[in-house]
Design a protein around this motif. Structure first.
Motif, PDB file in Angstrom:
ATOM      1  N   TRP A  54       0.838  -1.202   0.000  1.00 23.46           N
ATOM      2  CA  TRP A  54       0.000   0.000   0.000  1.00 23.46           C
ATOM      3  C   TRP A  54       0.874   1.253   0.000  1.00 23.46           C
ATOM      4  O   TRP A  54       0.643   2.186  -0.768  1.00 23.46           O
ATOM      5  N   TRP A  55       1.902   1.261   0.845  1.00 23.78           N
ATOM      6  CA  TRP A  55       2.780   2.416   0.959  1.00 23.78           C
ATOM      7  C   TRP A  55       3.519   2.684  -0.354  1.00 23.78           C
ATOM      8  O   TRP A  55       3.703   3.839  -0.736  1.00 23.78           O
ATOM      9  N   SER A  56       3.936   1.626  -1.023  1.00 21.28           N
ATOM     10  CA  SER A  56       4.706   1.817  -2.255  1.00 21.28           C
ATOM     11  C   SER A  56       3.846   1.847  -3.508  1.00 21.28           C
ATOM     12  O   SER A  56       4.371   1.905  -4.620  1.00 21.28           O
ATOM     13  N   GLU A  57       2.528   1.809  -3.323  1.00 18.45           N
ATOM     14  CA  GLU A  57       1.579   1.955  -4.429  1.00 18.45           C
ATOM     15  C   GLU A  57       1.847   0.971  -5.571  1.00 18.45           C
ATOM     16  O   GLU A  57       2.058   1.359  -6.715  1.00 18.45           O
ATOM     17  N   VAL A  58       1.806  -0.319  -5.238  1.00 16.35           N
ATOM     18  CA  VAL A  58       2.014  -1.333  -6.270  1.00 16.35           C
ATOM     19  C   VAL A  58       0.819  -1.363  -7.210  1.00 16.35           C
ATOM     20  O   VAL A  58      -0.273  -0.887  -6.878  1.00 16.35           O
ATOM     21  N   SER A  59       1.017  -1.925  -8.377  1.00 17.12           N
ATOM     22  CA  SER A  59      -0.059  -2.009  -9.365  1.00 17.12           C
ATOM     23  C   SER A  59      -1.103  -3.039  -8.933  1.00 17.12           C
ATOM     24  O   SER A  59      -0.859  -3.861  -8.033  1.00 17.12           O
ATOM     25  N   ARG A  60      -2.232  -3.024  -9.595  1.00 22.26           N
ATOM     26  CA  ARG A  60      -3.291  -3.992  -9.294  1.00 22.26           C
ATOM     27  C   ARG A  60      -2.788  -5.425  -9.517  1.00 22.26           C
ATOM     28  O   ARG A  60      -3.061  -6.314  -8.716  1.00 22.26           O
ATOM     29  N   PHE A  61      -2.058  -5.642 -10.580  1.00 17.55           N
ATOM     30  CA  PHE A  61      -1.507  -6.964 -10.864  1.00 17.55           C
ATOM     31  C   PHE A  61      -0.540  -7.395  -9.765  1.00 17.55           C
ATOM     32  O   PHE A  61      -0.571  -8.548  -9.317  1.00 17.55           O
ATOM     33  N   GLU A  62       0.308  -6.479  -9.303  1.00 17.82           N
ATOM     34  CA  GLU A  62       1.240  -6.804  -8.231  1.00 17.82           C
ATOM     35  C   GLU A  62       0.497  -7.127  -6.932  1.00 17.82           C
ATOM     36  O   GLU A  62       0.892  -8.032  -6.191  1.00 17.82           O
ATOM     37  N   TRP A  63      -0.594  -6.401  -6.658  1.00 19.04           N
ATOM     38  CA  TRP A  63      -1.435  -6.715  -5.502  1.00 19.04           C
ATOM     39  C   TRP A  63      -1.912  -8.163  -5.587  1.00 19.04           C
ATOM     40  O   TRP A  63      -1.838  -8.905  -4.604  1.00 19.04           O
ATOM     41  N   LEU A  64      -2.407  -8.530  -6.749  1.00 16.08           N
ATOM     42  CA  LEU A  64      -2.933  -9.887  -6.920  1.00 16.08           C
ATOM     43  C   LEU A  64      -1.857 -10.939  -6.690  1.00 16.08           C
ATOM     44  O   LEU A  64      -2.096 -11.950  -6.022  1.00 16.08           O
ATOM     45  N   LEU A  76       0.941 -10.617  -4.939  1.00 15.54           N
ATOM     46  CA  LEU A  76       1.330 -10.624  -3.525  1.00 15.54           C
ATOM     47  C   LEU A  76       0.289 -11.342  -2.667  1.00 15.54           C
ATOM     48  O   LEU A  76       0.636 -12.152  -1.789  1.00 15.54           O
ATOM     49  N   ILE A  77      -0.986 -11.069  -2.926  1.00 10.65           N
ATOM     50  CA  ILE A  77      -2.054 -11.733  -2.170  1.00 10.65           C
ATOM     51  C   ILE A  77      -2.032 -13.237  -2.431  1.00 10.65           C
ATOM     52  O   ILE A  77      -2.197 -14.045  -1.506  1.00 10.65           O
ATOM     53  N   LEU A  78      -1.808 -13.624  -3.672  1.00 11.09           N
ATOM     54  CA  LEU A  78      -1.715 -15.048  -4.004  1.00 11.09           C
ATOM     55  C   LEU A  78      -0.535 -15.711  -3.285  1.00 11.09           C
ATOM     56  O   LEU A  78      -0.653 -16.821  -2.752  1.00 11.09           O
TER      57      LEU A  78
END
Length: 127
Positions: free
Chosen positions: A45-55, A57-59
């Motif tokens: 969140w702090w480093s503002e990752v992309s939506r794809f990177e969020w996915l 990381l969550i995976l």
């Protein structure tokens, strides 16, 4: 409930949560993985990752937690069917722990791929 009846959705969900709470209470590694996952999500969140990177990381986080829960289930079953020491029972537990290790290493590599460029840019700006 009859022998071949499936439990209802809410009962199954309650049983799953009971299993998760048991794992949380008894497995320090799960607590560590959840804590590390929360830190990773905060950093994402702090480093503002992309939506794809969020996915991704969550995976990765979910894979590690899922592997830890499955490892706990396997350890319980092995202890149930083989309460005394047996080399194969110990090996089964070690192999399941190895699966957790593989997912944890994978998650670390994913974290490095996602965050290293950001950390590099951040360090470059500071120095």
């Amino acid at each position: 409930m009859g022998r071949y009846q499936k439990p209802g959705f809410w009962r199954s969900l309650t049983q799953a949560w009971r299993g998760m709470l048991y794992t949380w209470k008894t497995q320090g590694h799960l607590q560590f993985h959840v804590f590390a996952g929360i830190i990773v999500l905060f950093f994402a969140w702090w480093s503002e990752v992309s939506r794809f990177e969020w996915l991704i990381l969550i995976l990765a986080i979910g894979s590690v937690i899922g592997a830890e829960v499955m490892n706990t289930a396997l350890e319980i079953v092995v202890d149930m069917v083989q309460p005394n020491f047996h080399p194969l029972a110990g090996m089964a537990k070690d192999v399941a722990a190895g699966a957790v290790l593989v997912t944890a290493i994978q998650a670390v590599v994913i974290g490095l791929v996602v965050f290293f460029p950001r950390l590099y840019r951040f360090a470059y700006q500071i120095f």
